[in-house]
Each structure stands twice: as C-alpha cells, then as structure tokens.
Motif scaffolding. Structure first.
Motif, mmCIF file in Angstrom:
data_model
loop_
_atom_site.group_PDB
_atom_site.id
_atom_site.type_symbol
_atom_site.label_atom_id
_atom_site.label_comp_id
_atom_site.label_asym_id
_atom_site.label_seq_id
_atom_site.Cartn_x
_atom_site.Cartn_y
_atom_site.Cartn_z
ATOM 1 N N VAL A 209 0.742 -1.418 0.134
ATOM 2 C CA VAL A 209 0.056 0.069 -0.031
ATOM 3 C C VAL A 209 0.700 1.368 -0.139
ATOM 4 O O VAL A 209 0.794 2.144 -0.903
ATOM 5 C CB VAL A 209 -0.768 0.089 1.247
ATOM 6 C CG1 VAL A 209 -1.673 1.469 1.184
ATOM 7 C CG2 VAL A 209 -2.186 -0.991 1.150
ATOM 8 N N MET A 229 -7.450 -0.622 -4.191
ATOM 9 C CA MET A 229 -8.189 -0.456 -3.509
ATOM 10 C C MET A 229 -9.609 0.912 -4.150
ATOM 11 O O MET A 229 -9.191 1.559 -4.661
ATOM 12 C CB MET A 229 -7.950 0.561 -2.236
ATOM 13 C CG MET A 229 -6.981 -0.460 -1.299
ATOM 14 S SD MET A 229 -6.300 0.385 0.114
ATOM 15 C CE MET A 229 -7.785 0.214 1.284
ATOM 16 N N SER A 230 -10.876 0.586 -3.813
ATOM 17 C CA SER A 230 -11.829 1.364 -4.426
ATOM 18 C C SER A 230 -11.896 2.640 -3.258
ATOM 19 O O SER A 230 -11.463 2.443 -2.375
ATOM 20 C CB SER A 230 -13.234 0.644 -4.417
ATOM 21 O OG SER A 230 -13.593 0.337 -3.059
ATOM 22 N N MET A 233 -13.312 1.400 0.094
ATOM 23 C CA MET A 233 -12.502 0.921 0.780
ATOM 24 C C MET A 233 -11.741 1.788 1.357
ATOM 25 O O MET A 233 -11.375 1.671 2.646
ATOM 26 C CB MET A 233 -11.611 -0.093 -0.104
ATOM 27 C CG MET A 233 -12.417 -1.366 -0.588
ATOM 28 S SD MET A 233 -11.285 -2.439 -1.551
ATOM 29 C CE MET A 233 -10.057 -3.009 -0.588
ATOM 30 N N ILE A 234 -11.090 2.873 0.634
ATOM 31 C CA ILE A 234 -10.313 3.973 1.172
ATOM 32 C C ILE A 234 -11.225 4.652 2.297
ATOM 33 O O ILE A 234 -10.777 4.834 3.666
ATOM 34 C CB ILE A 234 -9.899 4.986 0.391
ATOM 35 C CG1 ILE A 234 -8.887 4.191 -0.666
ATOM 36 C CG2 ILE A 234 -9.356 6.241 1.114
ATOM 37 C CD1 ILE A 234 -8.530 5.019 -1.834
ATOM 38 N N LEU A 256 -5.457 1.709 6.176
ATOM 39 C CA LEU A 256 -5.828 1.244 4.665
ATOM 40 C C LEU A 256 -5.215 -0.214 4.523
ATOM 41 O O LEU A 256 -5.856 -0.884 3.711
ATOM 42 C CB LEU A 256 -4.963 2.347 3.943
ATOM 43 C CG LEU A 256 -5.416 3.494 3.683
ATOM 44 C CD1 LEU A 256 -4.566 4.299 2.842
ATOM 45 C CD2 LEU A 256 -6.830 3.641 3.039
ATOM 46 N N LEU A 260 -7.547 -3.911 3.175
ATOM 47 C CA LEU A 260 -7.401 -4.605 2.242
ATOM 48 C C LEU A 260 -7.078 -6.031 2.666
ATOM 49 O O LEU A 260 -7.327 -6.903 1.981
ATOM 50 C CB LEU A 260 -5.962 -3.991 1.400
ATOM 51 C CG LEU A 260 -5.621 -4.482 0.307
ATOM 52 C CD1 LEU A 260 -6.675 -4.510 -0.917
ATOM 53 C CD2 LEU A 260 -4.293 -3.934 -0.284
ATOM 54 N N SER A 264 -8.388 -9.672 1.363
ATOM 55 C CA SER A 264 -7.760 -10.695 0.612
ATOM 56 C C SER A 264 -7.878 -11.938 0.692
ATOM 57 O O SER A 264 -8.285 -12.400 1.697
ATOM 58 C CB SER A 264 -6.245 -10.269 0.954
ATOM 59 O OG SER A 264 -5.758 -11.243 2.172
#
Length: 267
Positions: A209, A229-230, A233-234, A256, A260, A264
C-alpha cells in the motif's frame, strides 16, 4: 602498522573513510558499548570506529565486503578475543543466526548505494536487534526522521518508523572523511519497537500500500491506490480519498492496509 596496508578508497564500494578523532569519539559516546553486549559493525573499513568498539569490552562482530581490507583488520584486531571478522556482503547476511540469545547492537558507516536496501534487510531481523547507529547521507537521515506533511515523508520514513523509533543525533561535514564526500552526512539511531504502536495485520500488504501510494506522490489516494482499493475501501479505513499520500500518518496507512488485508483471499 597502517603503512603496511595502504588502501585506496574504492568508488564501487562507496568508500569514504572516517578519520576525524572528534567525530569518532562522539559516535562512540552515542553508541556507548558495554561489556557483555553483542555489537555488529557493518563495513569497518580501516577500523576508525572498530578500535573504540573493541575497547568497550563488548563482543564485536564485523562484516567487511572488500577483501583488500581483511589483512589490515586482522592485523589490527585479530588478536582480540572479543573480535570476530566476517568477510561477506551485509545485504546477504543472516543477522538472526548471529544474534543467538543476545540482541545485536548494529553500527555502520553505510555507503549511499546500499543504505536503503540494507536498512530494509535489517528491519526483517528487527526482533533480534536492540538498536542501530548509522552514518548516512544527511538527506537520507532527514527522510528517516521526517514527519507527515512534508516532502521528506515517504516510503522510507513510514516503513522504518513502523518498526523503529528514529533519532537524528548530529550532522557530520565532508572534512571528517578521506576522501571527503560531496554531501553532508549525519548519525541516526534506530531503536526497534518492543511493541509496535500500529501493528498491521499483514506487514507485506502495508509495504504494498505504501509503495503504491508513493509511486505517484503528487496524485490523490483515489488515483494512486486505484489498482489496489476502491474509493469505498479507502473511506472504510476512515481516510479521505482526496488526500495526497504525504498527508497521511502511519496509523492511517495501517488502517488502509488492514482493510485490504481483511478482503484478501488468504484471510
């Protein structure tokens, strides 16, 4: 003794040998080695710091890549029972195997061309390291010790400060070296955290990241992290997608990475 082994500094090894007695004393005072400790010096060169480190009574291991310096180091220090010489590349060295039951205190005047990869290699062994004292280019130390919001804040700052407390101790001018480098240097102390202030669920995802975020540091997170990330998601990490990466602190990057990691396939 040194007349027997005249050694010309090698450009390919990035060698600049420290010779200023005042600077040497100041560095040794900052390290303050003691009997019973396990010190490790990376790139001892002609032994400017080595002499004082051996005299501290601590056991000193040294790693030197330049084969031409090995005879000089053996001649100067080989008879000391608390001195062990390893000829090899610190970037490939297994520090965990050397540590044993004692944590290592690592010391080095690091060439610019290997300083960053070597620090990352050492961070992989942070659990066996008590502290690290390095001579580095001043601009590298400023990046290591940087705070969020400035131009020096980046991947190196975040990943080192994730693992360690960073102290910029003092600066050293070019005249302290032979040959004198074209840049100023500085001494930094890195102390691995006994307990991580902001533990990531998967440190490798954190590294990814951070790397992606700073690949295009002038862009916003919405753009620079779009392959990972979308925007949703952020925002789920309680981070504003319109911010630039240099505006985020370590805790925000860990949030962040944890979002993620939660999504996963391996989790």
């Amino acid at each position: 003794m040194t007349e027997l082994y005249q050694h010309r500094a090698r450009k390919r090894f990035g060698q600049n040998f420290l010779h200023d007695a005042g600077v040497i004393h100041r560095i040794l005072r900052a390290i303050h080695g003691r009997e019973g400790e396990r010190l490790l010096e990376i790139g001892p060169g002609q032994g400017a710091l080595t002499e004082g480190l051996v005299a501290s009574g601590a056991h000193l291991d040294v790693i030197e890549l330049d084969q031409d310096l090995i005879p000089l180091l053996k001649l100067k220090f080989g008879l000391n029972p608390n001195f062990t010489l390893h000829q090899g590349d610190a970037l490939k060295f297994d520090f965990s195997a050397l540590a044993g039951s004692d944590k290592l205190r690592v010391v080095g005047n690091l060439p610019y061309n290997i300083s960053t990869p070597l620090i990352f290699h050492l961070l992989a062994h942070a659990d066996v390291i008590a502290d690290m004292h390095f001579m580095l280019q001043k601009e590298v130390v400023e990046r290591l010790a940087a705070e969020p919001g400035g131009g020096d804040w980046g991947r190196l700052s975040i990943m080192v400060q994730y693992h360690c407390r960073v102290e910029h101790l003092f600066n050293v001018g070019p005249g302290a070296f032979n040959p004198p480098p074209k840049v100023d240097s500085a001494i930094v102390r890195l102390v691995p955290h006994t307990k991580l202030p902001h533990p990531a669920r998967d440190p490798k995802i954190l590294e990814r990241v951070v790397r992606e975020a700073f690949n295009q540091r002038r862009k916003t997170l919405r753009n620079t992290l779009k392959n990972l990330m979308s925007t949703d998601m952020i925002e789920a990490a309680h981070v504003e997608p319109g911010l630039r990466p240099e505006q985020l602190d370590i805790a925000a990057f860990v949030r962040l990475a944890n979002v993620l990691a939660d999504l996963s396939p391996s989790n």
